[in-house]
Design a protein around this motif. Structure first.
Motif, short mmCIF file in Angstrom:
data_model
loop_
_atom_site.label_atom_id
_atom_site.label_comp_id
_atom_site.label_asym_id
_atom_site.label_seq_id
_atom_site.Cartn_x
_atom_site.Cartn_y
_atom_site.Cartn_z
N LEU A 160 0.84 -1.19 0.00
CA LEU A 160 0.00 0.00 0.00
C LEU A 160 0.88 1.24 0.00
N VAL A 161 0.59 2.16 -0.90
CA VAL A 161 1.33 3.41 -0.99
C VAL A 161 0.58 4.54 -0.31
N ALA A 162 -0.69 4.67 -0.65
CA ALA A 162 -1.50 5.76 -0.10
C ALA A 162 -2.97 5.40 -0.22
N GLY A 163 -3.78 5.97 0.66
CA GLY A 163 -5.20 5.73 0.62
C GLY A 163 -5.97 6.98 0.98
N ILE A 164 -7.22 7.05 0.51
CA ILE A 164 -8.09 8.18 0.83
C ILE A 164 -9.50 7.65 1.02
N THR A 165 -10.13 8.07 2.11
CA THR A 165 -11.47 7.59 2.43
C THR A 165 -12.52 8.41 1.70
N THR A 184 -6.65 10.88 4.57
CA THR A 184 -5.59 10.22 3.80
C THR A 184 -4.60 9.52 4.71
N ASN A 185 -3.91 8.54 4.16
CA ASN A 185 -2.82 7.88 4.87
C ASN A 185 -1.76 7.50 3.85
N TYR A 186 -0.53 7.45 4.30
CA TYR A 186 0.61 7.20 3.42
C TYR A 186 1.57 6.21 4.05
#
Length: 120
Positions: free
Chosen positions: A47-52, A57-59
């Motif tokens: 996992l590189v990055a996520g957005i809900t 966001t998370n990185y």
């Protein structure tokens, strides 16, 4: 049916920038989390990055401060702006999207992958 179409990969020199895009289309009622993963040769997908759906966001630690994930709710798109690229960022990048269809069933979909190559 839902399709994810990625674009934006390529070859760039170390220190350069690229912007990845992923567009979702088809039978979409709503979109929940949208993520970017990557897989380098001989390594596991990470996992590189996520957005809900709410925009949180998370990185991954290796990309914090260099990559920015964003989404366009109207266009059902997710982006990954990658700055200060390093050779170790070389990988195939995949978008990963949680989509609820018109029958209120949520499924996870993967893009086809786009190659990012950073030359040192």
């Amino acid at each position: 049916q839902v399709q994810l179409l990625e674009s934006g990969g390529g070859l760039v020199q170390a220190g350069g920038s690229l912007r990845l895009s992923c567009a979702a289309s088809g039978s979409i009622f709503s979109i929940d989390n949208m993520n970017w993963y990557r897989q380098a040769p001989g390594k596991q997908r990470e996992l590189v990055a996520g957005i809900t759906s709410g925009g949180s966001t998370n990185y991954a630690d290796p990309v914090k401060g260099r990559f920015t994930i964003s989404r366009d709710y109207a266009k059902n798109m997710v982006y990954l702006q990658m700055n200060s690229l390093k050779a170790e960022d070389t990988a195939v990048y995949f978008c990963n999207v949680y989509i609820k269809d018109f029958w209120r069933t949520t499924r996870v979909y993967w893009g086809q992958g786009t190659q990012v190559t950073v030359s040192s």
